[in-house]
Structure formats: C-alpha cells, structure tokens
Design a protein around this motif. Sequence first.
Motif, PDB file in Angstrom:
ATOM      1  N   ALA A 618       0.830  -1.167   0.024  1.00 16.86           N
ATOM      2  CA  ALA A 618       0.019   0.135  -0.151  1.00 16.86           C
ATOM      3  C   ALA A 618       0.925   1.257  -0.102  1.00 16.86           C
ATOM      4  O   ALA A 618       1.916   1.198   0.566  1.00 16.86           O
ATOM      5  CB  ALA A 618      -0.972  -0.017   1.196  1.00 16.86           C
ATOM      6  N   ARG A 619       0.472   2.183  -0.898  1.00 17.82           N
ATOM      7  CA  ARG A 619       0.938   3.481  -0.871  1.00 17.82           C
ATOM      8  C   ARG A 619       0.098   4.506  -0.632  1.00 17.82           C
ATOM      9  O   ARG A 619      -0.827   4.895  -1.109  1.00 17.82           O
ATOM     10  CB  ARG A 619       1.836   3.793  -2.161  1.00 17.82           C
ATOM     11  CG  ARG A 619       2.212   5.143  -2.400  1.00 17.82           C
ATOM     12  CD  ARG A 619       3.202   5.221  -3.713  1.00 17.82           C
ATOM     13  NE  ARG A 619       2.588   4.547  -4.741  1.00 17.82           N
ATOM     14  CZ  ARG A 619       2.010   5.194  -5.554  1.00 17.82           C
ATOM     15  NH1 ARG A 619       1.735   6.518  -5.254  1.00 17.82           N
ATOM     16  NH2 ARG A 619       1.166   4.840  -6.611  1.00 17.82           N
ATOM     17  N   ASP A 641      -1.149  -2.219  -4.057  1.00 16.08           N
ATOM     18  CA  ASP A 641      -0.503  -3.256  -5.529  1.00 16.08           C
ATOM     19  C   ASP A 641      -0.155  -4.558  -4.943  1.00 16.08           C
ATOM     20  O   ASP A 641      -0.181  -4.751  -3.827  1.00 16.08           O
ATOM     21  CB  ASP A 641       0.929  -2.492  -5.776  1.00 16.08           C
ATOM     22  CG  ASP A 641       0.648  -1.212  -6.125  1.00 16.08           C
ATOM     23  OD1 ASP A 641      -0.032  -0.731  -7.052  1.00 16.08           O
ATOM     24  OD2 ASP A 641       1.402  -0.254  -5.467  1.00 16.08           O
ATOM     25  N   ALA A 642      -0.172  -5.304  -5.892  1.00 18.51           N
ATOM     26  CA  ALA A 642      -0.026  -6.902  -5.489  1.00 18.51           C
ATOM     27  C   ALA A 642       0.937  -7.540  -6.584  1.00 18.51           C
ATOM     28  O   ALA A 642       0.930  -7.082  -7.771  1.00 18.51           O
ATOM     29  CB  ALA A 642      -1.413  -7.618  -5.464  1.00 18.51           C
ATOM     30  N   SER A 643       1.648  -8.556  -6.096  1.00 22.59           N
ATOM     31  CA  SER A 643       2.619  -9.224  -7.230  1.00 22.59           C
ATOM     32  C   SER A 643       2.822 -10.838  -6.642  1.00 22.59           C
ATOM     33  O   SER A 643       2.446 -11.036  -5.479  1.00 22.59           O
ATOM     34  CB  SER A 643       3.775  -8.794  -7.056  1.00 22.59           C
ATOM     35  OG  SER A 643       4.334  -8.833  -5.861  1.00 22.59           O
ATOM     36  N   ARG A 659      -1.061  -3.079 -10.368  1.00 16.86           N
ATOM     37  CA  ARG A 659      -0.831  -1.941  -9.868  1.00 16.86           C
ATOM     38  C   ARG A 659      -2.120  -1.269  -9.658  1.00 16.86           C
ATOM     39  O   ARG A 659      -3.248  -1.377 -10.447  1.00 16.86           O
ATOM     40  CB  ARG A 659       0.101  -1.003 -10.760  1.00 16.86           C
ATOM     41  CG  ARG A 659       1.224  -1.376 -11.022  1.00 16.86           C
ATOM     42  CD  ARG A 659       2.279  -0.701 -11.805  1.00 16.86           C
ATOM     43  NE  ARG A 659       3.343  -1.300 -12.324  1.00 16.86           N
ATOM     44  CZ  ARG A 659       3.613  -2.042 -13.335  1.00 16.86           C
ATOM     45  NH1 ARG A 659       2.590  -2.384 -13.975  1.00 16.86           N
ATOM     46  NH2 ARG A 659       4.750  -2.658 -13.607  1.00 16.86           N
ATOM     47  N   ASN A 660      -2.492  -0.669  -8.404  1.00 15.71           N
ATOM     48  CA  ASN A 660      -3.684   0.179  -8.120  1.00 15.71           C
ATOM     49  C   ASN A 660      -4.825  -1.142  -8.154  1.00 15.71           C
ATOM     50  O   ASN A 660      -5.771  -0.967  -9.097  1.00 15.71           O
ATOM     51  CB  ASN A 660      -4.290   1.153  -9.169  1.00 15.71           C
ATOM     52  CG  ASN A 660      -5.306   2.141  -8.515  1.00 15.71           C
ATOM     53  OD1 ASN A 660      -5.973   1.939  -7.776  1.00 15.71           O
ATOM     54  ND2 ASN A 660      -5.602   3.101  -9.463  1.00 15.71           N
ATOM     55  N   ALA A 681      -2.862   6.777 -12.491  1.00 14.66           N
ATOM     56  CA  ALA A 681      -3.189   5.458 -13.315  1.00 14.66           C
ATOM     57  C   ALA A 681      -4.112   4.447 -12.733  1.00 14.66           C
ATOM     58  O   ALA A 681      -4.124   4.386 -11.529  1.00 14.66           O
ATOM     59  CB  ALA A 681      -1.656   4.853 -13.588  1.00 14.66           C
ATOM     60  N   PRO A 682      -5.167   3.918 -13.506  1.00 14.00           N
ATOM     61  CA  PRO A 682      -6.203   2.903 -12.942  1.00 14.00           C
ATOM     62  C   PRO A 682      -5.402   1.565 -12.738  1.00 14.00           C
ATOM     63  O   PRO A 682      -4.211   1.358 -12.892  1.00 14.00           O
ATOM     64  CB  PRO A 682      -7.171   3.110 -14.223  1.00 14.00           C
ATOM     65  CG  PRO A 682      -6.178   3.333 -15.316  1.00 14.00           C
ATOM     66  CD  PRO A 682      -5.250   4.176 -14.987  1.00 14.00           C
TER      67      PRO A 682
END
Length: 693
Positions: A618-619, A641-643, A659-660, A681-682
């Motif tokens: 999270a940002r 964000d996730a990865s 992202r997002n 950015a979406p």
Amino acid sequence: MKNSNYILATALMAIFSSGALAEETTLEEVQVKATSEKSGLNLKKQNTTGSRLGLTAKETPASIEILDTQTIRQRGDITLREAVTRTTGITDISAPGNGQAFSSRGFTGNNSVAQAEDGVRLMTGAGTLTYPSDMWGYERIEVLRGPASIIFGDGSAGGIINSVRKQVNRETSIEALVGAGTYGAYRAALGGTGAIGEIGAFRIDASVLGGDGYISRGDYDSKKIMTSFLFTPTENLKVGFTLDHSDESPTANFGTPLINGRLSHSMRNKNYNIEDKAMDFQDTRARAKIEWDISPTLKFRNEAYWFKSDRKWKNAENYSFNSATNLVQRSSFLNIEHDQKQYGNRIELASTADLFGHQNRFAAGWEISHTDFIHSSVNGTPSNVPVNGYKGLFNAPSSPLTNYDADLNQQAFFIENALNATDNLKLVAGLRKDFINSKREGYRTNPDTDRDLSALTWRLGTVFDVTENTALYAQTSKGTDPVTTLLGMNLTNAEFSLTKSRQSEIGIKQALPNAKGEWTLAAYHIAKDNILTQNPDNPSFSIQGGKQSSRGVEFSTVLFPIEQWRFDFNATLLKARYDELEQSGVSRAGNTPMNVPEKVANAWVYYQVSNWEAGIGARYVGKRYGNDANTSSISSYTVYDASAAWHVNDRMTLRANIRNLTDKFYAALSRNNNLQQIVGAPRQLELTAEFRY
C-alpha cells in the motif's frame, strides 16, 4: 515495437560475439538461485551518495536509504518514479514539462531535490530532468534525504536520488525479460556481462517498452542501451568507460480540467491535448574513469564525462472548464526545444591511513564542468473544445525560434573526513566551496546577463555505536538552492543570490539480532532563507527575503519476523510551512507549499518459499494543496499493489504484478493553479517472464 528491436539485436550480437564466449565451447555450470540473502535496509552496505569515504549507511550521520534491484522487481516497479516513491517520504510531482521531479522533506522540484547517475549530475535545464527513467540496468537506488550540497553542489536542499548501475564482471552471465500488460503495454530487456581478453570485461543492458496508455491518445514508448567496459592492466589500476543512449516519448498527459471545482470520473480517460501533440527526450552519455591504488591506503580517482540531452514538446498544456459555454478552454499552446550539452571532470584523492593511531578516512578533490543550453520556442493559438471531445492541430506562425543561449561554468573544491575518535565514536565532517558563472545571450526580447555566484556548504556529524548493531547519530549541515534554474537566468533574477538551507538531524539505526530485520528513526528541522517574495514597496517585483521551513519524523523498517515472511514499512510526518512570504499583497506565512503532503507511508508484506512468492503493498499520500494560498486542496489517497512469482527453475521466473488493485480514482498532481489535475493511473496488470543464464 516501433523500430526498437535493433537495440536488443545489437546487444545480443555483442554478447554472443565476445571473446568470453568464443574462447570455450563448454562453460562451467553455474548454479543460480531464485531467492537471495535478506537485504533489509542495507544498513551495513557501503554507499556512494551520502559520502565519498566508503561509509556504510550505518556509519553515515544522515538519512540514507538503499533500494536494491531485487526489491524493485518484487514490487513490480519499472520506472525510477515508481521505485523511488516507495522510499521514505519521497513523493512524485512529475509533470510533462519537468520530466521527472520529486518532493522530499517539504521541498519540491528539480532545483531542490537533485538526481544523479553513478554519482554524476546532469544540470537542470529550465526545470527539466529526464534521465534515467527506466530502471533496467541498475543495481540499486540510493536516496539521501536532507541537504546533499557537500557531495553534489547546489539544488539539493531536499535531498538527492542516485541511480547506481550494474557493474561489469568477467564471469559470464545473461539476464532477459519479456512482458505484456493491459492498455497495450509491452516490455523487453536484455543484459549481459563477460570477459574481454585477459584484462578486460564488459556489460551491455538494453530495453524497450511502450503501450497505448490509460488516457485516449496516451501512447508512449522508450528505448535505451547502456554499455560499460573495464580494463585492469595492473592489479593497482582500473580504467573504465561507459556509453549510453536513450530515446523516450512519454504520454503527453497534462491533466483533466476540474468541473465546478471537482474532478469528474467521467473524464478519467479524456485527453484535451492537440491531435499532433509531441514530446520526446533523447539523452546520450559518455564517461571515462581511472582508479589507481597508489598504495594500500592511498587511492587516486579521476572521472571525465560528456552528456547531451535533446528535448521537444508541442502541446496545449493548460485546460479550464467554462460553465457558461460548457467548453474546455485550452491555453499555453507551446512548441519548445532544449539543446543541452554538459562536460566535466572530477579528480579525487582518498586515504584510509590511520591518524594518531585512530582509524581515519579522508577524501579531497576538485571538479569542473561546463554546460551549454539553448532554449527555443514558439506560441500557438489558443482554442476551445467540447467537454466530451477534442479537436485541432497546433497553429503557430513559425517553427521554434531561439530565446536564449546559456553557458554555465562551475568549479568546486571539496574535502571530507571520518575519524574514529574512540572504538564507539565516529566524527564526520565535510566542506565544499563552489564557484559558479552563469551567462546568457538573449535573442528576441531576452536581454544578455552575466552572473557570478559562490557557495560554501558543510556538514558536521557524529555517530555513536551503542552496540555493534545499534548506532545513534546527530548532524548539522548547510546547503544551497538557486531561486530558479542556474541555466538561463534572466534579467529579473540574475541579481539574486543562492538560497541557503540549514538542517539539524538526529536519529537511530539498528540491525536486529539473528537477522530479523533493520529499522531507522530520524527527526529533523530544515530552514531555508532568501526565497523569493513580493516587494512590499513595489508589488510587481520580487525580492529575496522570504523563508520556509520543515520539521518532521521519519521511520522505516524491514522485518523478517518468522521464516518465509517479510514486512516493509516506512512513514513520514512533517510540518512544512512558509515562515515569510508575500504574494498578491497577502502574507502566506503559516501556509504549506503546494504539492507537499505532510503524511506519507508505504507498506509491503511478502511471503516466499523455495519456488514461489507473493506480496501485497500500500502507498499512502496525504492531503496536498494546489496553490501556495492553500485555497484549494488535493485529497489524500491510498493505492494498493500486488505481485506473485513462480520460480519455474533456477533460470526462469514467471511474475504477475497488479498496480492500483482496487482501481482507485484519485488526483496525483495539481496543475494550472489547481484548475486541472493529473489523474492517477487506473488498475493495470503486467505479466513477465525473467531469464537468467
């Protein structure tokens, strides 16, 4: 890929035709593991940004953060902007006109937060910096928060971001990456290193990326190649060369006009720029470096460089909504060109000889640089367009005409020393004297100017090792910033001197037992004097005499509490304000500078086993103001964000990044006195395949 494949082809040919691969048909097997040692905050790793003395982050009496390439890749970050804004307290305030720019400790822009590559800066031209942007080919990012003037000169009161490239190696290795994502995104990259004959080694890194963008007509592309060569004719002498070139055409996104003071979701993907918009940045860099170990305790270093940057814009930049006509009024139709060349040399002598029986590290040197900057432009004709559409081409009477030709000559002498006064107490001091001459030959209505400036900056600090893994530190430092870019000072600001910043900072850095993690805590106060303010006797003119300050607390940590888990967290709380400032006959004292969030935080949680890993982060960026009057604000936001990655084998990894994650709709930046905002950015998905040999 827009004729970019030649870069990868060239790199492949160079790698596979090198002597390193030609000498033997059978290579010794090398085991490569997908996982690596716990990196944490890298407190015990030497850095080149906080000092020239080879100190670790723990030994440096300043806030140093080192972000390694493994962490950058795990988070799915591609650009410098994405990666840096996950470090403590740094936020992105980039707009198409300034390339990439950041906010740090309450100070903003490329005249206060500097950028460098391998410790060498390209001077800011008309507020713009554009290189490096793509993080492929870099080993790590080093961030120094607070005044960095004793190392990097003026324009760094808020800090500096230094991208450190991957080093050459005689042991052959190759890495590659291919990826694709939403909105037509594509990415490909290749890097390799190996031996040249008996005394040499090389490294080549190349990448291409592009896509359609998340706004209409938001296409972008970027391509670059980086080459490095190192020769060691004797065991005491190293000679290195680098030659790089990049060509970037980012999305020409100048934002969305507010409707009745609000950002409309229905206009998220609208682009009100002209149809024949253009934005292109080309950067070419060459460097030569010599390192000579005169003795076991004395080293000589010399680095010469040549940089060239060509930038072009052709856009309608400002948009405002007219409720009476239901039209978007477009203004600031600008066709601008920058032609910037810079060359310089830095010579340095470093010693590690003991002083009166105490460990001592010393460095002194001299650097000189010359920059030539040509600014050209032409204005187009304003026009209006419907809210739900766009039309029109750039309409101007001519091609860009030269406004001015600026020459900047700089010299600096610097000295640093770190003395171990006792086994637990280290004293660190640095001093730098700059001599600056800025000349401008004006054309059209721009008069000639010639201005000499000088600056004396310094840092005094101490580090006390409470234990082997815990250090307390304190420092005070002085830095300088120009009131505007040193390149192209006009008649109005040519008589102004450099602003002066003074920082006091205390902190603690600790590595936890059993490699369970690392954490740092810092508190600081920065005061900046002589900023521009309105002349009370003649409001149409500006004078120096304004003041601004910031004070804050920063915390960062990386924890490995249990096997296979990693937690990253950093947070900043600051109070940034104008202490003295007059605008439009009104005092702004007590107001917060625009685009400065006073609360910033980042968090990541990773889970990793032998062949797969996953993470979520999270940002958070707090409330900001769209103008110095603080009459309009930009809401805070949190983006997730996730990865996830699957290590298929030792040589291949498949990775997915989102992202997002929640498709958050938010304003990333205010422009045009907050009449328009750049929408963040979406949600975006990227799938990549990584290869190692």
